[in-house]
Write a protein that holds these residues in place. Structure first.
Motif, PDB file in Angstrom:
ATOM      1  N   SER A   4       0.827  -1.212   0.000  1.00  0.00           N
ATOM      2  CA  SER A   4       0.000   0.000   0.000  1.00  0.00           C
ATOM      3  C   SER A   4       0.858   1.257   0.000  1.00  0.00           C
ATOM      4  O   SER A   4       0.502   2.265  -0.608  1.00  0.00           O
ATOM      5  N   LEU A   5       1.973   1.237   0.727  1.00  0.00           N
ATOM      6  CA  LEU A   5       2.805   2.431   0.834  1.00  0.00           C
ATOM      7  C   LEU A   5       4.004   2.388  -0.113  1.00  0.00           C
ATOM      8  O   LEU A   5       4.950   3.152   0.044  1.00  0.00           O
ATOM      9  N   ALA A   6       3.936   1.518  -1.114  1.00  0.00           N
ATOM     10  CA  ALA A   6       5.067   1.364  -2.041  1.00  0.00           C
ATOM     11  C   ALA A   6       5.293   2.610  -2.890  1.00  0.00           C
ATOM     12  O   ALA A   6       6.352   2.771  -3.480  1.00  0.00           O
ATOM     13  N   GLY A   7       4.316   3.503  -2.957  1.00  0.00           N
ATOM     14  CA  GLY A   7       4.487   4.732  -3.732  1.00  0.00           C
ATOM     15  C   GLY A   7       4.761   5.938  -2.862  1.00  0.00           C
ATOM     16  O   GLY A   7       4.706   7.071  -3.313  1.00  0.00           O
ATOM     17  N   ASP A   8       5.049   5.697  -1.593  1.00  0.00           N
ATOM     18  CA  ASP A   8       5.260   6.790  -0.645  1.00  0.00           C
ATOM     19  C   ASP A   8       6.668   6.650  -0.041  1.00  0.00           C
ATOM     20  O   ASP A   8       7.368   5.675  -0.297  1.00  0.00           O
ATOM     21  N   ARG A   9       7.060   7.635   0.739  1.00  0.00           N
ATOM     22  CA  ARG A   9       8.362   7.594   1.394  1.00  0.00           C
ATOM     23  C   ARG A   9       8.114   7.484   2.892  1.00  0.00           C
ATOM     24  O   ARG A   9       7.715   8.450   3.538  1.00  0.00           O
TER      25      ARG A   9
ATOM     26  N   ALA B  37       3.716  11.450   2.215  1.00  0.00           N
ATOM     27  CA  ALA B  37       2.437  11.856   1.634  1.00  0.00           C
ATOM     28  C   ALA B  37       1.257  11.386   2.480  1.00  0.00           C
ATOM     29  O   ALA B  37       0.304  12.118   2.699  1.00  0.00           O
ATOM     30  N   ALA B  38       1.323  10.174   2.980  1.00  0.00           N
ATOM     31  CA  ALA B  38       0.185   9.604   3.710  1.00  0.00           C
ATOM     32  C   ALA B  38       0.014  10.216   5.086  1.00  0.00           C
ATOM     33  O   ALA B  38      -1.077  10.207   5.651  1.00  0.00           O
ATOM     34  N   GLY B  39       1.085  10.760   5.647  1.00  0.00           N
ATOM     35  CA  GLY B  39       1.003  11.280   7.011  1.00  0.00           C
ATOM     36  C   GLY B  39       1.091  10.150   8.021  1.00  0.00           C
ATOM     37  O   GLY B  39       1.766   9.153   7.792  1.00  0.00           O
ATOM     38  N   GLU B  40       0.377  10.322   9.128  1.00  0.00           N
ATOM     39  CA  GLU B  40       0.477   9.378  10.236  1.00  0.00           C
ATOM     40  C   GLU B  40      -0.643   8.344  10.174  1.00  0.00           C
ATOM     41  O   GLU B  40      -1.807   8.677   9.965  1.00  0.00           O
ATOM     42  N   MET B  41      -0.276   7.095  10.370  1.00  0.00           N
ATOM     43  CA  MET B  41      -1.270   6.015  10.390  1.00  0.00           C
ATOM     44  C   MET B  41      -1.042   5.142  11.604  1.00  0.00           C
ATOM     45  O   MET B  41       0.072   5.051  12.095  1.00  0.00           O
ATOM     46  N   MET B  42      -2.088   4.468  12.077  1.00  0.00           N
ATOM     47  CA  MET B  42      -1.886   3.497  13.145  1.00  0.00           C
ATOM     48  C   MET B  42      -2.593   2.198  12.806  1.00  0.00           C
ATOM     49  O   MET B  42      -3.698   2.199  12.270  1.00  0.00           O
TER      50      MET B  42
ATOM     51  N   ARG C 221      -6.701  -3.207   0.829  1.00  0.00           N
ATOM     52  CA  ARG C 221      -5.751  -4.294   0.616  1.00  0.00           C
ATOM     53  C   ARG C 221      -5.766  -5.258   1.801  1.00  0.00           C
ATOM     54  O   ARG C 221      -5.844  -6.466   1.605  1.00  0.00           O
TER      55      ARG C 221
ATOM     56  N   TYR D 108      -6.144   3.469  11.366  1.00  0.00           N
ATOM     57  CA  TYR D 108      -6.340   4.894  11.643  1.00  0.00           C
ATOM     58  C   TYR D 108      -5.414   5.750  10.784  1.00  0.00           C
ATOM     59  O   TYR D 108      -4.252   5.374  10.581  1.00  0.00           O
TER      60      TYR D 108
ATOM     61  N   GLN E 180      -5.175   9.562   7.929  1.00  0.00           N
ATOM     62  CA  GLN E 180      -5.824  10.668   7.238  1.00  0.00           C
ATOM     63  C   GLN E 180      -6.753  10.132   6.163  1.00  0.00           C
ATOM     64  O   GLN E 180      -6.330   9.408   5.275  1.00  0.00           O
TER      65      GLN E 180
END
Lengths: 432, 432
Positions: free
Chosen positions: A145-150, A294-299, B140, B301, B303
């Motif tokens: 899912s985050l393969a396009g983000d840093r 780009a995605a910011g914070e996730m938990m 996903r 959780y 954005q």
């Protein structure tokens, strides 16, 4: 597609997780077949003592794991744990083009390069969602899912035993030893709790997380590791006095200095604010924070261990691997192109909380503050409280390198006005 | 693999999300190439007014989206939104064997069957992580990580605008109208807020979540939908008095009756305990709880909207699609084999909170309680408080069908001892 050739699965190991894998595989056979596009069939279960496994079909049991792997199977699911014989068996499987699903964090944290090379050599799949944070979908989000983000940071509670002990110490005020005893009695800690309490388990998981997050090969030996055995009731009380609680954290950080990037991967107890979402993660639950540009914070939050939750993760991988076999194609390969260096802990900036018993007289604060200044460690907050014949002095620092903090604390401990260094502990989460 | 043929991408739409997609695609080109195994190249950007997009390369802009889709591109990324022309463009792309990445929740909630059929016909990929909960990896995990488990419930906050408004009403005590005005002024609500405040946006997302969770085709019309326009300051105050807060929830439940399974998919405001993890999700953040038989309870959780977070999800899908093109193989196809019926809201058991102004005299409670009993609605908790010349009576029910609750409330409203039905609202989260 009921006419499809069945996907044949070899299961290596049949402990708590393996038993649940068998239960889910058989109990949900029709659903799994519909999801995969072909029946998923258990070809055999390798165990050491077949007579100890009355809950699984006896005709599937074998003591010859190598022969099972070499037989006519498409996928090998490994839930033995430990390095050998798991390593050899999985290398054999991958080299023979058989896809592998494993929950083995220790093996992956040591030998992922070798395993990935074997998988790439034959085009087989290697999936290991269950190796970190049990049922919580975490590795797939990181590597897909985050393969396009840093991704810049991964921080979480990934070991249930230590979390149970620290939660217990926090709620009762009891010592580490007493609480460990209680955890062992209740089955939350193993008879030999070393792997958990000394942080080895969390360090393996941190290595896996960092590898995926930073597209860099990180092994357990790159991970700075401190366990919880030295966390004292005084540390917990000091944290509480500041509205904080102590957690064993696995932290993977991307550090940028000039145009040099490196990764800091570490496992250590830290004080976090009680308002931090990780502070509310109690007992055997796991939770992991991820930060990306780009995605910011996730938990991500859920059950980090246990037979059924871990088996859920194994089955999710098994469906993915089986779908790939039916549809053609492969899952994601190892991505280690970035090859970032591991940053030594001595050079990694963290914040510290230091609690001191000091003489209650004029000039103490200025002497202590001078030592911090001398080592270039900036003070974020100070609290001094007089008592009958001495005083309590609490200092929270801004981020500084571990090396600087260590020499600061050494020097402060030697000051004649300092009676005792009560508690020294890292601080994470929001700035105080 | 720098010698690999580039993956050519057509971008349809260049608003907030599209602009960020362009920025990430160009800014991270080297990383993306390493992760995919081939360069990912922007072939063109279809917009309506090219002179309005000075932040993207002018030579890539075109007003002819259909021609761009028909040109020599491998992947079509759609961030236009709405049904047409998105639907026709994506069907054309999929039928021509071009993989699609879309963030279009409304389109997916209406036409996923048609889109999936087109994808299956040509073997193209259809990915849509960005359609629900912005940057949070959620789809996903549902369709891959939990593919070996039995998901029983998905419940979450998936609309930032309504969450911002409800959070605001809760913290200020202001009315819905005042708070909506404030949200519009601050840019958290659109000039025409209908899609958000009437729950259409959340209902589309609920349909997508339910489809994936239950392997069943669920469209927006299967979703029971109530917006937040009727949530009053009195509702919020009543919730607060009970240690609760009001959130707009999207709920997807598997309901089992005998050997009959059905799915209840609904969007409505509900009171949840302040101790519930969803209660702490404020402002524009999203959070989703997932419960599965083996995995237990999980939370995601992060954005839920915004250009960069949504673009992160789009890029993750783009990397997956591009990897599939390079390695061969396909992502997961639509899985709708279970075909469970949608359960009408009138037959769906939920709990209710009812707050009444009643005459303060003997026998009132027994009259009210009799109406509940008559409709077979079991009472979980009651609180009565005398005031100057009347009394406040709060009833929280056990789960009962919506139909039974509705007739109970109608009858109670007609009792002479009841002066006013102050607030009627569903209750979710732990039992009170």
């Amino acid at each position: 597609m009921p006419s499809q050739k069945p996907i044949r699965v070899a299961l290596l190991g049949c402990g708590t997780v393996g038993t649940e894998v068998v239960r889910l595989l058989t109990g949900q056979a029709a659903d799994l077949a519909a999801r995969v596009g072909a029946p998923v069939e258990l070809a055999g279960i390798a165990v050491r003592k077949p007579n100890k496994h009355r809950e699984v079909p006896a005709d599937l049991l074998t003591t010859d794991a190598a022969a099972l792997v070499a037989s006519d199977v498409d996928v090998v699911v490994e839930v033995i744990g430990g390095i050998e014989p798991a390593r050899t068996l999985l290398l054999d499987a991958l080299r023979a083009g058989k896809s592998v699903v494993t929950a083995n964090k220790a093996l992956l944290a040591e030998h992922s390069a070798e395993l990935s090379a074997a998988a790439d050599g034959s085009g087989a799949d290697l999936y290991f969602e269950a190796a970190v944070a049990g049922a919580i979908p975490l590795l797939r989000p990181l590597r897909e899912s985050l393969a396009g983000d840093r991704i810049t940071r991964v921080m979480g509670i990934v070991n249930g035993t230590t979390n149970f002990i620290l939660s217990g110490m926090d709620s009762t005020g009891a010592s580490y030893g007493e609480t460990l005893e209680e955890a062992t009695r209740l089955g939350y800690a193993e008879a030999d709790p070393t792997a958990d309490v000394d942080g080895f388990d969390a360090a393996s998981k941190a290595a896996i997380l960092a590898s995926l997050a930073f597209h860099t090969r990180v092994t357990a030996s790159d991970v700075h590791r401190e366990g919880i055995a030295s966390v004292s009731a005084a540390d917990i009380a000091a944290a509480r006095a500041l509205g904080r609680t102590v957690k064993l954290l696995a932290i993977c950080e991307r550090v940028t200095e000039g145009d040099q990037e490196s990764v800091s991967v570490r496992v250590h107890p830290a004080m976090i604010p009680r308002s931090h979402p990780l502070a509310g993660v109690n007992g055997a639950f796991n939770a992991v924070f991820v930060e990306a540009d780009a995605a910011g914070e996730m938990m991500f939050y859920g059950q980090g261990a246990g037979g059924a939750p871990t088996a859920s993760a194994v089955l999710g991988d098994l469906v993915a691997v089986a779908r790939n076999l039916v549809q053609g194609g492969r899952g994601p390969r190892e991505s280690a192109y970035a090859g970032l260096p591991a940053r030594p802990m001595g050079q990694t900036p963290t914040r510290y909380h230091i609690s001191l018993d000091v003489a209650d007289r004029a000039g103490v604060l200025s002497q202590v503050a001078a030592v911090f200044a001398e080592h270039d460690v900036s003070i974020a907050a100070v609290r001094q409280e007089g008592r009958v014949d001495d005083a309590s002095l609490v200092v929270v620092t801004h981020a500084a390198t571990d090396a600087a903090l260590r020499s600061t604390v050494d020097k402060i401990g030697g000051l004649p006005v300092v009676r005792e260094v009560v508690s020294v502990m890292r601080v994470e989460g929001e700035e105080t």
